[in-house]
Design an enzyme around this catalytic site. Structure first.
Site, short mmCIF file in Angstrom:
data_model
loop_
_atom_site.label_atom_id
_atom_site.label_comp_id
_atom_site.label_asym_id
_atom_site.label_seq_id
_atom_site.Cartn_x
_atom_site.Cartn_y
_atom_site.Cartn_z
N ALA A 1 4.68 24.55 22.39
CA ALA A 1 5.92 24.21 21.69
C ALA A 1 7.06 24.50 22.67
O ALA A 1 7.59 25.61 22.73
CB ALA A 1 6.06 25.07 20.44
N GLY B 1 13.83 30.87 21.57
CA GLY B 1 12.37 30.69 21.51
C GLY B 1 11.97 30.04 20.21
O GLY B 1 12.80 29.48 19.50
N ASN B 2 10.69 30.09 19.90
CA ASN B 2 10.22 29.58 18.62
C ASN B 2 9.00 30.39 18.17
O ASN B 2 8.54 31.27 18.89
CB ASN B 2 9.92 28.08 18.70
CG ASN B 2 8.86 27.77 19.73
OD1 ASN B 2 7.72 28.15 19.58
ND2 ASN B 2 9.25 27.10 20.82
N TYR B 3 8.50 30.07 16.99
CA TYR B 3 7.45 30.89 16.38
C TYR B 3 6.04 30.55 16.82
O TYR B 3 5.08 31.07 16.26
CB TYR B 3 7.51 30.75 14.85
CG TYR B 3 8.75 31.34 14.22
CD1 TYR B 3 9.05 32.68 14.38
CD2 TYR B 3 9.60 30.55 13.44
CE1 TYR B 3 10.17 33.24 13.80
CE2 TYR B 3 10.73 31.09 12.85
CZ TYR B 3 11.01 32.44 13.03
OH TYR B 3 12.11 32.98 12.45
N SER B 4 5.87 29.69 17.81
CA SER B 4 4.50 29.31 18.20
C SER B 4 3.69 30.55 18.62
O SER B 4 4.17 31.36 19.41
CB SER B 4 4.56 28.30 19.35
OG SER B 4 3.28 28.13 19.88
#
Ligand code: CTP
Length: 396
Positions: free
Chosen positions: A273, A206-209
Site C-alpha cells: 500500500a 503512513g497507512n494501516y497496511s
C-alpha cells in the site's frame, strides 16, 4: 509421484500414532522409501517392531543406542521430506522453542529437507492460545501444516483435532511432489506493507497496511520453489521461510529503488500500500505547532506498478492490487489497463473481512483477457495460495 521419494516419518506421542503402520504401508505401496524416527512417548501407541518390519529398516528412538550414535544430521539430509505424523502438542511446543531433548528434536532442528506436519490433539488443546501461537511460529520457521479434521476424538468428544487420515496424508504428499518445484528457477518480486513518508524527524504519513497479504504471497511462492525477493515497508511481522530474500524500506522512493532490477524477474506482485503522495520537503527539525490549522504541500510519489508496467517484457507477469470502496469493477479494470498489468486483485472495503489489518481477505481477480473471477472470503494464507495457483495457470 511418490516413487523413489525418500520420506522420513517422525512419529510423536499421540493416540493417532496407531494409524502410522497403515500410512507406512500406503507410502511403500506408492514406491516411497520410508525411514522412521519416533519419540519415546510414541512407543506407547505403536510398536517399533511393526514399523521396522514394514520399513525393513531400524526405527530410531534415541540419540545413542548402546554404542551407536544415531546420525540425526544425515537423516535430515537423506530425506526428500520430513513428515511428522502425528504431531503432538508437546513436540509442537518443542519445535516452536527449539528445545532439543530427544532424537526427533535433534533431527528436526538439523533437517535441511522440507518439513510437513499432521497435528493431532484434543479440540481444547487445539484451540488453546499457546497451541495457536506455536503453530504460527513453526509455520513461520517453514514447517508446512496439514489440516486437522473434525470428528470423534480420543477423549470421546466430537470436535476438531483429528489427524488427517493416512490416505489424505498420502495425497498431500503426492500433490506436494507434483507441484512443489513448479516455480523452481523462477524469480519473483513482491512488494508488501505500507510506506512511511517522513514529515520531520518524528512524524510520517503512513497507512494501516499490515503486510500480511504480501508476506503470505512471498511464502506461498517460496513453497512452490520460487526465489522470492520481498521488498517490504515497515511492518511488525517477519518471515523466516527459506527462499525469501528481504529488503526493508521506508518510503515509496526507496521501494521503487529496490524494484529497479525488475528485468531480472519472471513475476512481480505489487501488494504494498504505497503512499500516493509524499511531503515536498522533510523538515530537518520537529515541526512546532503554530496556528489553528496547518497545510503541508505534498507531491506525487512514483507509481511503482505503473513503472514496472512500462518496463514489462512479454515473458514477464505483472500483478497489482486494488483496494476500492466504490465502483470497484470499473476502477479495477482501469488499473489493469493504465498500469499494463496482467492481473489485478481487487479487494472491496464493502466486503466484510477484506482489507487492512485483518487475517482474512476477499478478492475478485480481473484478467487482461476480460475474465473476472470472484473468490471466497478466506485467510490471507489461503488466498495467497489461490493467487499463486492462478498466476501459475497464466504461466502455463
Ligand atoms: N502502487 C505502486 N506504487 C504507487 C502506488 C501504488 O506500486 N506509488 C501499486 C500498489 O502496490 C497496488 C496498486 O498500485 O498494486 C494500487 O494502485 P493505485 O493506483 O495506487 O491504487 P490507489 O492508490 O487506490 O489508486 P486511486 O488513487 O486511483 O484509487
Amino acid at each position: 509421484m511418490l516413487s523413489g521419494k525418500k520420506i522420513l516419518l517422525v512419529i510423536t506421542g499421540s493416540i493417532a500414532a496407531y494409524k502410522t503402520p497403515i500410512l507406512v504401508r500406503l507410502l511403500i505401496k506408492k514406491g516411497a522409501e520410508v525411514k522412521v524416527v519416533m519419540t519415546p512417548a510414541a512407543m506407547d501407541f505403536v510398536s517399533r517392531l511393526t514399523l521396522s518390519t514394514l520399513t525393513k529398516s531400524p526405527v530410531l528412538v534415541n540419540l545413542f543406542d548402546e554404542e551407536t550414535w544415531a546420525n540425526h544430521v544425515m537423516l535430515g539430509r537423506w530425506a526428500d521430506i520430513m513428515l511428522i505424523a502425528p504431531l503432538s502438542c508437546n513436540t509442537l511446543s518443542k519445535m516452536a522453542t527449539g528445545q532439543c531433548d530427544n532424537l526427533v528434536m535433534a533431527t528436526y532442528l538439523s533437517a535441511t529437507c522440507p518439513v510437513v506436519a499432521a497435528p493431532a490433539m484434543d479440540e481444547d488443546m487445539w484451540h488453546h492460545p499457546a497451541t495457536r501461537s506455536n503453530l504460527e511460529l513453526v509455520r513461520k520457521h517453514g514447517c508446512q501444516l496439514m489440516e486437522v479434521s473434525y470428528g470423534e476424538l480420543a477423549s470421546g468428544l466430537i470436535g476438531q483435532g483429528r489427524m488427517a487420515e493416512p490416505e489424505e496424508i498420502v495425497s498431500w504428499l503426492e500433490n506436494y511432489f507434483t507441484s512443489a518445484q513448479i516455480l523452481a528457477g523462477k524469480k519473483v518480486l513482491i512488494t508488501a506493507g505500507p510506506t512511511y513518508e517522513p514529515l520531520d524527524p518524528v512524524r510520517f504519513i503512513g497507512n494501516y497496511s499490515s503486510g500480511k497479504m504480501g508476506y503470505a504471497l512471498a511464502e506461498a511462492f517460496a513453497a512452490k520453489g520460487a526465489a522470492v525477493h520481498l521488498v517490504s515497508g515497515p511492518v511488525s511481522i517477519k518471515t523466516e521461510v527459506p527462499g525469501i530474500q528481504l529488503t526493508s524500506v521506508q518510503t515509496a522512493a526507496e521501494m521503487l529503488e529496490a524494484c529497479q532490477n525488475y528485468k531480472e524477474y519472471d513475476i512481480a506482485v505489487m501488494a504494498a500500500a504505497v503512499a500516493d503522495y509524499t511531503p515536498v520537503t522533510v523538515a530537518s527539525e520537529k515541526i512546532k505547532k503554530t496556528g489553528d490549522d496547518l497545510s503541508l504541500p505534498l507531491k506525487r510519489t512514483a507509481d511503482i506498478l505503473g513503472y514496472l508496467g512500462k518496463e514489462k517484457r512479454d515473458h514477464q507477469l505483472l500483478v497489482g492490487f486494488a483496494l476500492e470502496t466504490t465502483n470497484e469493477k470499473e476502477y479495477a479494470r482501469k488499473k489493469l489497463t493504465d498500469k499494463k498489468a496482467d492481473l489485478i486483485v481487487m479487494n472491496s472495503l464493502r466486503d466484510e473481512g477484506a482489507g487492512f489489518g485483518v487475517d482474512t481477505n476477499k478478492a475478485t481477480l480481473f484478467y487482461k483477457d476480460g475474465r473476472e473471477v470472484p473468490l471466497e472470503l478466506q485467510t490471507k494464507q489461503a488466498l495467497a495460495k489461490t493467487l499463486v495457483d492462478s498466476i501459475i495457470d497464466l504461466l502455463l
